[in-house]
Enzyme design. Structure first.
Site, PDB file in Angstrom:
ATOM      1  N   ASP A  30       1.674  -1.272  10.162  1.00 38.81           N
ATOM      2  CA  ASP A  30       1.368  -2.262   9.391  1.00 38.81           C
ATOM      3  C   ASP A  30      -0.108  -2.131   9.109  1.00 38.81           C
ATOM      4  O   ASP A  30      -1.146  -1.808   9.914  1.00 38.81           O
ATOM      5  CB  ASP A  30       1.388  -3.656  10.199  1.00 38.81           C
ATOM      6  CG  ASP A  30       1.528  -5.092   9.203  1.00 38.81           C
ATOM      7  OD1 ASP A  30       1.734  -4.715   8.098  1.00 38.81           O
ATOM      8  OD2 ASP A  30       1.210  -6.090   9.664  1.00 38.81           O
ATOM      9  N   ASN A  32      -1.093  -1.407   5.549  1.00 43.98           N
ATOM     10  CA  ASN A  32      -1.450  -0.463   4.298  1.00 43.98           C
ATOM     11  C   ASN A  32      -2.106  -1.110   3.436  1.00 43.98           C
ATOM     12  O   ASN A  32      -3.123  -0.945   2.491  1.00 43.98           O
ATOM     13  CB  ASN A  32      -0.282   0.023   3.781  1.00 43.98           C
ATOM     14  CG  ASN A  32       0.324   1.259   4.949  1.00 43.98           C
ATOM     15  OD1 ASN A  32      -0.110   1.474   5.699  1.00 43.98           O
ATOM     16  ND2 ASN A  32       1.564   1.343   4.532  1.00 43.98           N
ATOM     17  N   ARG A  34      -3.701  -4.152   3.380  1.00 43.55           N
ATOM     18  CA  ARG A  34      -5.343  -4.551   3.528  1.00 43.55           C
ATOM     19  C   ARG A  34      -6.360  -3.359   3.430  1.00 43.55           C
ATOM     20  O   ARG A  34      -7.254  -3.540   3.023  1.00 43.55           O
ATOM     21  CB  ARG A  34      -5.398  -5.297   4.986  1.00 43.55           C
ATOM     22  CG  ARG A  34      -4.855  -6.689   4.980  1.00 43.55           C
ATOM     23  CD  ARG A  34      -4.672  -7.285   6.237  1.00 43.55           C
ATOM     24  NE  ARG A  34      -3.322  -6.809   6.952  1.00 43.55           N
ATOM     25  CZ  ARG A  34      -2.698  -6.855   8.190  1.00 43.55           C
ATOM     26  NH1 ARG A  34      -3.713  -7.141   8.992  1.00 43.55           N
ATOM     27  NH2 ARG A  34      -1.779  -6.285   8.266  1.00 43.55           N
ATOM     28  N   TRP A  35      -5.825  -2.369   3.968  1.00 41.99           N
ATOM     29  CA  TRP A  35      -6.421  -1.011   3.991  1.00 41.99           C
ATOM     30  C   TRP A  35      -7.078  -0.662   2.497  1.00 41.99           C
ATOM     31  O   TRP A  35      -8.109  -0.397   2.069  1.00 41.99           O
ATOM     32  CB  TRP A  35      -5.813   0.063   4.459  1.00 41.99           C
ATOM     33  CG  TRP A  35      -6.765   1.465   4.516  1.00 41.99           C
ATOM     34  CD1 TRP A  35      -7.424   1.623   5.826  1.00 41.99           C
ATOM     35  CD2 TRP A  35      -6.705   2.536   3.888  1.00 41.99           C
ATOM     36  NE1 TRP A  35      -7.827   2.896   5.685  1.00 41.99           N
ATOM     37  CE2 TRP A  35      -7.527   3.324   4.437  1.00 41.99           C
ATOM     38  CE3 TRP A  35      -6.372   2.500   2.561  1.00 41.99           C
ATOM     39  CZ2 TRP A  35      -7.882   4.686   3.792  1.00 41.99           C
ATOM     40  CZ3 TRP A  35      -6.517   3.678   1.816  1.00 41.99           C
ATOM     41  CH2 TRP A  35      -7.535   4.824   2.395  1.00 41.99           C
ATOM     42  N   ARG A  43      -2.510  -1.995  -3.481  1.00 43.59           N
ATOM     43  CA  ARG A  43      -1.920  -2.085  -2.344  1.00 43.59           C
ATOM     44  C   ARG A  43      -0.823  -0.715  -2.210  1.00 43.59           C
ATOM     45  O   ARG A  43      -0.773  -0.004  -1.210  1.00 43.59           O
ATOM     46  CB  ARG A  43      -0.727  -3.106  -2.196  1.00 43.59           C
ATOM     47  CG  ARG A  43      -1.604  -4.749  -2.011  1.00 43.59           C
ATOM     48  CD  ARG A  43      -0.465  -5.408  -1.544  1.00 43.59           C
ATOM     49  NE  ARG A  43       0.519  -5.309  -0.746  1.00 43.59           N
ATOM     50  CZ  ARG A  43       0.333  -5.693   0.462  1.00 43.59           C
ATOM     51  NH1 ARG A  43      -0.838  -6.210   0.907  1.00 43.59           N
ATOM     52  NH2 ARG A  43       1.221  -5.376   1.438  1.00 43.59           N
ATOM     53  N   HIS A  47      -0.136   2.388   0.745  1.00 47.84           N
ATOM     54  CA  HIS A  47       1.253   2.854   1.189  1.00 47.84           C
ATOM     55  C   HIS A  47       1.201   4.519   1.128  1.00 47.84           C
ATOM     56  O   HIS A  47       1.743   5.170   1.965  1.00 47.84           O
ATOM     57  CB  HIS A  47       2.287   2.292   0.253  1.00 47.84           C
ATOM     58  CG  HIS A  47       2.478   0.760   0.586  1.00 47.84           C
ATOM     59  ND1 HIS A  47       2.633   0.230   1.891  1.00 47.84           N
ATOM     60  CD2 HIS A  47       2.636  -0.359  -0.277  1.00 47.84           C
ATOM     61  CE1 HIS A  47       2.792  -0.786   1.741  1.00 47.84           C
ATOM     62  NE2 HIS A  47       2.831  -1.221   0.428  1.00 47.84           N
ATOM     63  N   SER A  75      11.278  -3.123   6.066  1.00 45.03           N
ATOM     64  CA  SER A  75      12.016  -4.016   6.632  1.00 45.03           C
ATOM     65  C   SER A  75      13.186  -4.857   5.873  1.00 45.03           C
ATOM     66  O   SER A  75      12.892  -4.826   4.585  1.00 45.03           O
ATOM     67  CB  SER A  75      11.226  -5.159   7.308  1.00 45.03           C
ATOM     68  OG  SER A  75      10.577  -6.031   6.509  1.00 45.03           O
ATOM     69  N   GLU A  77      13.063  -7.749   5.171  1.00 47.50           N
ATOM     70  CA  GLU A  77      12.392  -8.960   4.593  1.00 47.50           C
ATOM     71  C   GLU A  77      11.365  -8.466   3.601  1.00 47.50           C
ATOM     72  O   GLU A  77      10.988  -8.982   2.878  1.00 47.50           O
ATOM     73  CB  GLU A  77      11.559  -9.474   5.632  1.00 47.50           C
ATOM     74  CG  GLU A  77      12.506 -10.479   6.527  1.00 47.50           C
ATOM     75  CD  GLU A  77      13.289  -9.920   7.749  1.00 47.50           C
ATOM     76  OE1 GLU A  77      12.860  -8.703   8.061  1.00 47.50           O
ATOM     77  OE2 GLU A  77      14.497 -10.209   7.750  1.00 47.50           O
ATOM     78  N   ASN A  78      11.374  -7.137   3.377  1.00 45.61           N
ATOM     79  CA  ASN A  78      10.124  -6.403   2.573  1.00 45.61           C
ATOM     80  C   ASN A  78      10.631  -6.671   1.223  1.00 45.61           C
ATOM     81  O   ASN A  78       9.740  -6.183   0.209  1.00 45.61           O
ATOM     82  CB  ASN A  78       9.631  -5.005   3.126  1.00 45.61           C
ATOM     83  CG  ASN A  78       8.833  -5.181   4.181  1.00 45.61           C
ATOM     84  OD1 ASN A  78       8.845  -4.255   4.965  1.00 45.61           O
ATOM     85  ND2 ASN A  78       7.832  -5.876   4.349  1.00 45.61           N
ATOM     86  N   ARG A  81       8.866  -8.708  -1.478  1.00 47.00           N
ATOM     87  CA  ARG A  81       7.365  -8.343  -2.275  1.00 47.00           C
ATOM     88  C   ARG A  81       7.558  -8.034  -3.608  1.00 47.00           C
ATOM     89  O   ARG A  81       8.769  -7.819  -4.341  1.00 47.00           O
ATOM     90  CB  ARG A  81       7.134  -7.071  -1.550  1.00 47.00           C
ATOM     91  CG  ARG A  81       6.801  -7.330  -0.301  1.00 47.00           C
ATOM     92  CD  ARG A  81       5.867  -6.173   0.582  1.00 47.00           C
ATOM     93  NE  ARG A  81       5.537  -6.515   1.937  1.00 47.00           N
ATOM     94  CZ  ARG A  81       4.837  -5.826   2.808  1.00 47.00           C
ATOM     95  NH1 ARG A  81       4.027  -4.872   2.177  1.00 47.00           N
ATOM     96  NH2 ARG A  81       4.603  -6.203   4.183  1.00 47.00           N
TER      97      ARG A  81
HETATM   98  C1  IPE Z   1       6.569  -5.208   9.203  1.00 51.95           C
HETATM   99  O1  IPE Z   1       5.429  -5.455   8.474  1.00 51.95           O
HETATM  100  C2  IPE Z   1       7.343  -4.488   8.566  1.00 51.95           C
HETATM  101  C3  IPE Z   1       6.832  -3.004   8.635  1.00 51.95           C
HETATM  102  C4  IPE Z   1       5.793  -2.385   9.052  1.00 51.95           C
HETATM  103  C5  IPE Z   1       7.832  -2.323   7.812  1.00 51.95           C
HETATM  104  P1  IPE Z   1       5.293  -6.750   7.710  1.00 51.95           P
HETATM  105  O2  IPE Z   1       3.719  -6.749   7.044  1.00 51.95           O
HETATM  106  O3  IPE Z   1       6.503  -6.954   6.675  1.00 51.95           O
HETATM  107  O4  IPE Z   1       5.464  -7.976   8.503  1.00 51.95           O
HETATM  108  P2  IPE Z   1       4.949  -9.480   8.406  1.00 51.95           P
HETATM  109  O5  IPE Z   1       5.280 -10.022   7.082  1.00 51.95           O
HETATM  110  O6  IPE Z   1       3.281  -9.633   8.618  1.00 51.95           O
HETATM  111  O7  IPE Z   1       5.599 -10.305   9.640  1.00 51.95           O
HETATM  112  C1  IPE Z   2       2.951  -2.024   5.972  1.00 52.20           C
HETATM  113  O1  IPE Z   2       1.687  -2.527   5.329  1.00 52.20           O
HETATM  114  C2  IPE Z   2       4.049  -1.308   5.377  1.00 52.20           C
HETATM  115  C3  IPE Z   2       5.142  -2.196   4.917  1.00 52.20           C
HETATM  116  C4  IPE Z   2       5.518  -3.272   5.315  1.00 52.20           C
HETATM  117  C5  IPE Z   2       6.080  -1.532   4.088  1.00 52.20           C
HETATM  118  P1  IPE Z   2       1.859  -3.709   4.534  1.00 52.20           P
HETATM  119  O2  IPE Z   2       2.230  -3.474   3.238  1.00 52.20           O
HETATM  120  O3  IPE Z   2       2.456  -4.734   5.259  1.00 52.20           O
HETATM  121  O4  IPE Z   2       0.160  -3.921   4.818  1.00 52.20           O
HETATM  122  P2  IPE Z   2      -0.557  -5.423   5.055  1.00 52.20           P
HETATM  123  O5  IPE Z   2      -0.052  -5.875   6.420  1.00 52.20           O
HETATM  124  O6  IPE Z   2      -0.142  -6.341   3.888  1.00 52.20           O
HETATM  125  O7  IPE Z   2      -1.972  -5.072   4.969  1.00 52.20           O
HETATM  126 MG    MG Z   3       1.774  -6.112   6.859  1.00 55.44          MG
END
Ligand code: IPE
Ligand code: IPE
Ligand code: MG
Length: 243
Positions: A30, A32, A34-35, A43, A47, A75, A77-78, A81
């Protein structure tokens, strides 16, 4: 140079060596987005850099002797996005699969993609099926969780058992019907990015996992951080409810 050294002659004395107590490490990759944001970048760039970190960390974990590494890549849930971000992640997955088809020799592990892959494009599924046939001579397993959700996995396991005609199930039946049947439960689950939650990852398998949270954002994770996780693991006492 990573601190962890599997050569017993030159390993630093304070560095624990992996043994049967620590066979499986899992990562919630987790941070990516924000980085990238911190650098004024989209964003999607996070990734891309995160996928390079993923390769480096997985190869290192295999080198130091983990029998299984499981990473949470996308996930259930992703999908919420924006489409552009989801498309970018699927594009990175496609490039990774193409790269594996060429360079699988760099990896000393088998590949397993866990999750409901039925919603992926036929082209991606075909590449995944092929990549899963590679490196069969190795015991170590890299599980890549894609369209993965712990609840969906448990539901899938129950439906599989029901389809087999089972009307009463044991814990072992459930474990054996999960996507992780080959690699078992993780000994430690790591989450980068500073949030203190599991986000639907390995819910059943996490029962007695050691949890490790770090504020570091995923693209910044290094092999030295893995060394620190190993040291931290061996400083803990796992009681499993006993004394
Ligand atoms: C968890 O990260 C899923 C993965 C790293 C693939 P998320 O960024 O989706 O989780 P939440 O939304 O903060 O719980
Ligand atoms: C985790 O990084 C990767 C995936 C969930 C695919 P994020 O995309 O959730 O990055 P943040 O948490 O928004 O920084
Ligand atoms: Mg995240």
């Amino acid at each position: 140079m990573p601190l962890f050294n599997k050569d017993p002659k030159t390993a630093a004395p304070e560095t624990p060596r992996l043994d049967e107590h620590f066979k499986h490490i899992a990562f919630i990759m987790d941070g990516n987005g924000r980085w990238a944001k911190k650098r004024g970048m989209p964003r999607e760039y996070g990734h891309k850099v995160g996928s390079a970190t993923f390769k480096k960390i997985c190869i290192y974990c295999c080198d130091v002797g983990f029998k299984a590494v499981t990473v949470y890549a996308f996930s259930t849930e992703n999908w919420k996005r924006p489409k552009a971000e989801v498309d970018a992640i699927m594009g990175i997955l496609d490039s990774y699969l193409e790269e594996l088809k060429r360079d699988y020799g760099q990896y000393h592990n088998r590949f397993r993609f866990i999750g409901d892959l039925s919603v992926l494009t036929p082209a991606l599924r075909e590449k995944i099926t092929y990549v899963e046939t590679l490196n069969q001579e190795y015991d170590q397993i890299l599980n890549i969780a894609l369209n993965y959700g712990g609840r969906a996995e448990i539901t899938h396991a129950f439906n599989t058992l029901a389809a087999e005609g089972k009307t009463a199930v044991t814990e072992e039946d459930i474990s054996n019907a999960l996507y992780t049947v080959e690699s078992g439960d993780p000994d430690m689950i790591v989450r980068t990015g500073g949030d203190l939650r599991i986000s639907n990852f390995l819910l059943w398998q996490a029962a007695y996992a050691e949890l490790y949270f770090t504020d570091k954002l995923w693209p910044d994770l290094t092999p030295e951080d893995v060394d620190e996780m190993i040291r931290d693991f061996y400083s803990r006492k796992r009681r499993y409810g006993g004394l």
